[in-house]
Design a protein around this motif. Structure first.
Motif, PDB file in Angstrom:
ATOM      1  N   ARG A  35      -6.464   4.690   4.390  1.00 57.02           N
ATOM      2  CA  ARG A  35      -5.268   4.729   3.561  1.00 57.02           C
ATOM      3  C   ARG A  35      -4.276   5.751   4.110  1.00 57.02           C
ATOM      4  O   ARG A  35      -4.589   6.507   5.037  1.00 57.02           O
ATOM      5  CB  ARG A  35      -5.624   5.108   2.123  1.00 57.02           C
ATOM      6  N   MET A 131      -1.596  -0.694   3.135  1.00 59.10           N
ATOM      7  CA  MET A 131      -2.264   0.573   2.857  1.00 59.10           C
ATOM      8  C   MET A 131      -1.455   1.404   1.866  1.00 59.10           C
ATOM      9  O   MET A 131      -0.224   1.387   1.876  1.00 59.10           O
ATOM     10  CB  MET A 131      -2.488   1.345   4.158  1.00 59.10           C
ATOM     11  N   GLU A 132      -2.170   2.149   1.010  1.00 58.90           N
ATOM     12  CA  GLU A 132      -1.559   3.008   0.009  1.00 58.90           C
ATOM     13  C   GLU A 132      -2.174   4.397   0.106  1.00 58.90           C
ATOM     14  O   GLU A 132      -3.271   4.572   0.619  1.00 58.90           O
ATOM     15  CB  GLU A 132      -1.778   2.450  -1.403  1.00 58.90           C
ATOM     16  N   SER A 133      -1.440   5.363  -0.433  1.00 60.26           N
ATOM     17  CA  SER A 133      -1.992   6.713  -0.533  1.00 60.26           C
ATOM     18  C   SER A 133      -2.642   6.887  -1.898  1.00 60.26           C
ATOM     19  O   SER A 133      -2.473   6.049  -2.797  1.00 60.26           O
ATOM     20  CB  SER A 133      -0.886   7.758  -0.371  1.00 60.26           C
TER      21      SER A 133
END
Length: 542
Positions: A35, A131-133
């Motif tokens: 991520r 993708m993510e944080s």
């Protein structure tokens, strides 16, 4: 032979190590950790009643940032009220650095509710890879909103006005009651009345009158949109909470009503929009405290055409509240004190006062001890055109305080204050002074330096009929500063300057809508930095 054996053993070890390393490189990656990194900084820069300015640092490869706002909880996010997506390529860096993770961004969020706790969480998203944080989060409270514009009390009612373009559905109000418990500090409780649900007509007008209140009583009122509070105001109804309240009719003999009233506190309650002819207004010795109180109706105060106030004895307090007091010119002074008759304290609140040949108050008594002379929230014009000035304090045994606050003065003669006695405190703040029709030579005459004097937040304007004005009869600059005051370009100082005042580059008619006719609202195009800060608050942009 031994050397050859050692060679083969060493070769075997190296071969095993290579095989082991190759197997390690083939291990899989945990997708739960595949991520973007979180933002390394997320904080609140500023909160207002309906907005908040948030700051965060950028995330490498992020194409958008997602903000979730939850209302009424502390980082629980059980009540998310809205989500906002902000594209990375639409952001302008507040503080640009060489790397994205050190670059700071500011985002202003509008249309929040006042007096409300918000939890906010932020994540970064790369829309190209999905993708993510992880989230970073914070919590803050918006400040109190105030959409009330004016709150005007009467003796048994109050007129509420608010910004009609602001959504409101309900008014709540209650009486503030202090509870005294021996050995403890007094506590204030609220006795709430039944809430008033606003009709569509009241919402559109932005106005409500609440009736059946008690005179001289402290109240609090809230304005709400459903459960969200949008404004609050504490006020005190006019008159006295004790003694006698008399409703005065237009044809009534006011002096006869006072003479017949029981001894003690008396409230005279006048009706807005009506004109009362009085002549000499005589206060008998039986009255301890007198309240001359006007009930504003549709924005109009009661008008009192009169000669002067006459005191038969020494009373405690004399209050004139929300009255349009007009002198008939038959007396040079509205109040003139001599001998031992008069008052300990006097107050003019929310009044219009006009056409007095000389002074609103003149004192010439070595026997009287006066506590306070107070003028607040008044509009005063055409006073002292025959000299003497607004307040002429020639002689008193003692005087504690003089205050002029939140007041507009138009065309005042001679000086606003002729003070020849020792005074503990003089205050002149948040007001407007303007002369066009008369030349005032000096603002103040202070024969004895007050123990404390404050002049600030005042706008001095108008051309003073072409004359220059001294700040004082003498040079008071060693103890008197006009810091926080403004002079328009057409207001000309004489030799005794308004020390520390700020001089504007624009004239009275460039700053105000129609000052010659008493409209001191600021022109929007003037972009005056003091709007909402200095001058009489009644003219501020709401």
């Amino acid at each position: 032979m031994k050397i050859r054996n050692f060679y083969y053993i060493l070769l075997g070890i190296l071969t095993f190590s290579v095989v082991a390393c190759e197997e390690a490189n083939e291990w899989g990656v945990d997708t739960s950790h595949d991520r973007l990194f979180r933002s390394t900084k997320f904080e609140v820069k500023e909160t207002n009643p309906t907005s908040a300015l948030l700051s965060f640092r950028g995330v490498t490869n992020a194409t958008k940032y997602v903000f979730d706002f939850s209302e009424g909880d502390s980082l629980l996010f059980n009540n998310i009220v809205f989500t906002t997506n902000i594209l990375a390529d639409t952001l302008t860096a507040y503080n640009k650095e060489t790397s994205e993770v050190k670059t700071e961004y500011h985002v202003l969020f509008l249309n929040l509710n006042g007096t409300t706790r918000y939890s906010v969480r932020l994540k970064a998203v790369d829309e190209n890879t999905g993708m993510e944080s992880g989230y970073v989060q914070l919590c803050f409270d918006t400040t109190d909103e105030q959409i009330f514009t004016t709150v005007t009390p009467g003796t048994t009612n109050v007129s509420l006005n608010w910004q009609a373009d602001k959504k409101a559905t309900r008014i709540e109000y209650g009486e503030l009651v202090k509870t005294e418990i021996e050995g403890e500090e007094a506590k204030t409780d609220t006795i709430w009345a039944t809430p008033h649900e606003l009709t569509s007509a009241e919402q559109q007008a932005g106005e409500l009158v609440i009736n059946d209140l008690k005179p001289g009583t402290n109240y609090i009122t809230y304005i709400l949109n459903e459960k969200v509070r949008r404004g609050s105001y504490k006020f005190k109804t006019l008159g006295s909470s004790k003694g006698t309240t008399i409703s005065v009719g237009v044809s009534d003999d006011i002096n006869a009503l006072l003479a017949a009233a029981p001894a003690g506190d008396v409230t005279l309650s006048f009706t807005g929009g009506q004109t009362y002819e009085v002549g000499e207004f005589t206060i008998p010795e039986t009255v301890t405290n007198l309240y001359v109180s006007g009930n504003v109706v549709s924005g109009r105060m009661p008008k009192l055409n009169m000669t002067k106030f006459v005191f038969s004895a020494l009373m405690d307090n004399f209050y004139v509240q929300y009255m349009d007091v007009v002198s008939d010119g038959k007396s040079q002074f509205l109040i003139e004190l001599g001998g031992k008759t008069g008052f300990k304290n006097v107050s003019f609140e929310g009044c219009n006062i006009s056409e007095i040949p000389r002074s609103l108050i003149r004192t010439n008594s070595g026997d009287l001890e006066v506590g306070a002379i107070a003028i607040s929230n008044c509009f005063i014009k055409n006073v002292g055109l025959s000299g003497y000035g607004l307040l002429n304090i020639g002689k008193l045994k003692s005087l504690s305080t003089i205050s002029i606050t939140n007041t507009t003065m138009l065309n005042i003669g001679d000086q606003i204050m002729d003070l020849r006695v020792q005074t503990d405190k003089v205050t002149f703040t948040q007001s407007i002074f303007c002369n066009y029709d008369i030349n005032m030579p000096k603002l103040l005459r202070l024969d004895k330096q007050p123990k404390e004097i404050t002049v600030t937040g005042v706008i001095f304007t108008g051309d003073n009929k072409g004359g220059k004005m001294n700040s004082g009869n003498s040079d008071y600059s060693k103890y008197l500063s006009f810091a926080g005051c403004y002079l328009t370009s057409d207001f000309q100082e004489n030799d005794k300057k308004f020390t520390d005042a700020q001089i504007l580059k624009i004239s009275s008619e460039e700053l105000f809508v129609d000052p010659k006719n008493g409209d001191f609202h600021f022109k929007p195009e003037a972009k005056f930095e003091g709007d909402g800060k200095v001058g009489d608050p009644r003219w501020w942009t709401k």
